[in-house]
Design a protein around this motif. Structure first.
Motif, mmCIF file in Angstrom:
data_model
loop_
_atom_site.group_PDB
_atom_site.id
_atom_site.type_symbol
_atom_site.label_atom_id
_atom_site.label_comp_id
_atom_site.label_asym_id
_atom_site.label_seq_id
_atom_site.Cartn_x
_atom_site.Cartn_y
_atom_site.Cartn_z
ATOM 1 N N SER A 207 8.038 5.044 -3.013
ATOM 2 C CA SER A 207 7.921 3.964 -2.363
ATOM 3 C C SER A 207 8.540 3.036 -3.277
ATOM 4 C CB SER A 207 6.759 2.981 -2.616
ATOM 5 O OG SER A 207 5.336 4.263 -1.084
ATOM 6 N N GLU A 208 8.073 2.714 -5.194
ATOM 7 C CA GLU A 208 8.936 2.162 -5.700
ATOM 8 C C GLU A 208 10.143 2.678 -5.932
ATOM 9 O OE1 GLU A 208 10.408 -1.091 -7.777
ATOM 10 O OE2 GLU A 208 8.113 -1.001 -6.623
ATOM 11 N N ARG B 134 12.076 4.188 -3.668
ATOM 12 C CA ARG B 134 13.038 4.316 -2.334
ATOM 13 C C ARG B 134 13.202 2.831 -2.026
ATOM 14 N NH1 ARG B 134 14.486 8.129 1.270
ATOM 15 N NH2 ARG B 134 14.346 6.645 2.633
ATOM 16 N N ARG B 135 12.217 2.029 -2.787
ATOM 17 C CA ARG B 135 12.534 0.058 -2.712
ATOM 18 C C ARG B 135 14.651 0.612 -3.997
ATOM 19 N NH1 ARG B 135 7.276 -0.472 -2.310
ATOM 20 N NH2 ARG B 135 6.476 -0.544 -3.912
ATOM 21 N N GLU C 121 17.164 1.372 -2.345
ATOM 22 C CA GLU C 121 17.459 1.273 -1.188
ATOM 23 C C GLU C 121 18.292 -0.011 -1.074
ATOM 24 O OE1 GLU C 121 14.410 0.202 1.058
ATOM 25 O OE2 GLU C 121 13.789 1.794 2.803
ATOM 26 N N GLN C 122 17.707 -1.025 -2.729
ATOM 27 C CA GLN C 122 18.290 -2.268 -3.086
ATOM 28 C C GLN C 122 19.586 -1.847 -4.120
ATOM 29 O OE1 GLN C 122 16.432 -3.732 -7.016
ATOM 30 N NE2 GLN C 122 17.055 -5.838 -6.084
#
Length: 470
Positions: free
Chosen positions: A128-129, A131-132, A135-136
């Motif tokens: 999840s991190e 992916r974040r 995305e950032q």
């Protein structure tokens, strides 16, 4: 029933490695059609640990996000049909608390002698991190693309407006170069503060710190401006400084410029530019782009207004800005010296002569290298190079060289090895770089620094001055 992974110490070491890596393991026993979920996988996904009916693989699919199920099944089927392994990333809905996390699942399948599947062994990881962060990065790249296009559009407009109001190529190059430097100074400050804002004090220092030492003064509370407002104020201060040097208080040694600003109770700020001790002032007969910029562009960009008063004793400008122009104090605030290396207003010089001087050019931007080569050749220099890569530059050092112009970074490689050789041989050099000036010259060398964007005549003059000091 789990498969034998070796003796107990081996299993312990494997379990420790999985835990440290943040991984959880699972198995699919084809003979019994059961999934075996480890406690580590349970902690990651929220799926209860232990055995459960596999139902041909559908048992774990129910925990996948509805929008990802089809793609998850198709990827697994395609990978396992073509090989004995698969890796996929999907959103997992934790059954214990309903949270959605991104999971990467990788597995391999063991088959018997006939090719029939016997057991699938896999691992899962919470990504999840990652992916974040991804995305950032995409968001930052899109934001960077947007800003670059805005800057290019602003430069294009600046060039067109400047060209319309100048009568010669030399006048255009001088005026446009000064305005471009002003934009570069503001962007340098914004970049150092991660584009969260730039201080008025730093903007004033950038425009006034290098001209007429002792004749300029600026003072006011710490106020930070948004990127849009910072660029607008930087250009406004540049226009005022340019006019003061050409026609106003800074055109004589007795003149002074005083810049003061205060925060407004309702938000925003008020800034006053006052000239004194210069020649008698009268309103200009011809209105150029500088006047248009000050009286029309600046107030719109600052959500305020600008009043210019051509008093006989000196020009006075009152600038007000709305609350929209002010930003919060950034977490990172650059330190800006009042005495900047970059000249805001190019000084008037006669033609520079580099007749017969052998000058090495090290620059990875081809267009800039060509511009430098042309400018230095026009001044009479014999150009060595240009070198676009570090290896090329090092290979040219065995030639006879009188001076050098060095870009600080060559496609990700520091130019320091070249500078060290030149320093040891007592060959003078100047840095022409786009990097910020904090900390002085790159590599700690005692060498002149000219910041991009620059006028080639500046570089030629700097080289001539170095040669004159030898």
């Amino acid at each position: 029933m789990t498969r034998d992974l070796g003796d107990s110490s081996s299993r312990e070491r494997l379990g420790l490695a999985l835990q440290v890596a943040g991984l959880g393991e699972f198995q699919w026993d084809y003979d019994r059609d059961v999934f075996i979920v480890s406690p580590r996988m349970s902690a990651i996904t929220g799926i209860p640990a232990g055995e459960r009916p596999a139902r041909g693989g559908a048992a774990l699919d129910e925990y996948a996000h509805p929008d990802d199920i089809e793609a998850f099944r198709a990827k697994r089927a395609a990978d396992l049909a073509a090989s004995n392994s698969f890796t996929t990333v999907f959103r997992n809905i934790r059954p214990d608390d309903g949270r959605t996390i991104w999971v990467r699942a990788s597995a391999s399948i063991e088959r018997d002698a006939t090719g029939r599947p016997k057991v699938l062994m896999g691992i899962v990881q919470d990504v999840s991190e990652l992916r974040r962060e991804d995305e950032q990065r995409h968001h930052l790249m899109a934001e960077l693309d947007h800003r670059v296009k805005n800057v290019l559009a602003a430069v294009q407009a600046l060039a067109q407006q400047t060209a319309k109001r100048t009568t010669s190529l030399d006048a255009f190059l001088t005026t446009f170069s000064g305005r471009l430097k002003s934009m570069a100074s503001a962007n340098e400050l914004l970049t150092a503060a991660r584009w969260r804002g730039a201080a008025i004090d730093h903007l004033a220092s950038a425009e006034l710190g290098a001209i007429a030492p002792g004749q300029t003064r600026w003072e006011g509370p710490e106020l930070f401006l948004t990127p849009r407002a910072a660029n607008a104020l930087s250009l406004a201060l540049h226009e005022l400084a340019t006019n003061a040097v050409k026609f106003g208080a800074l055109s004589v040694e007795t003149g002074h410029v005083d810049v003061r600003w205060t925060a407004k109770p309702s938000g925003g700020f008020e800034l006053t530019w006052t000239e004194s001790g210069g020649p008698t002032v009268s309103a200009p007969v011809r209105r150029g782009f500088g006047s248009t910029l000050l009286e029309q562009v600046t107030p719109r960009e600052l959500n305020g207004e600008v009043k210019v008063d051509y008093r006989p004793a000196g020009v006075t400008v009152n600038l007000t800005a709305g609350p929209q122009a002010v930003a919060e104090r950034p977490e990172v605030v650059p330190e800006v010296s009042a005495n900047r290396v970059t000249e805001t207003v190019p000084t008037s010089r006669g033609p520079t002569s580099l007749k017969g001087a052998r000058v090495l050019i090290v620059e990875d931007a081809v267009l800039l290298a060509l511009e430098l080569e042309t400018g230095l050749s026009d001044a009479g220099a014999v150009v060595v190079g240009p070198a676009y890569e570090l290896e090329e530059a090092m290979a040219l050092l065995d030639r006879q060289i009188d001076a050098a112009v060095l870009d600080a970074n060559l496609n990700g490689h520091s130019v320091t090895p070249v500078a060290e050789v030149l320093f040891q041989r007592k060959i003078p050099f100047v840095f022409a770089t786009g990097y910020g000036e904090t900390g002085g010259a790159p590599g700690g060398f005692d060498a002149p620094v000219i910041r991009k964007p620059y006028d080639v005549t500046q570089v030629a003059a700097a080289v001539a001055e170095l040669l004159a000091q030898r």
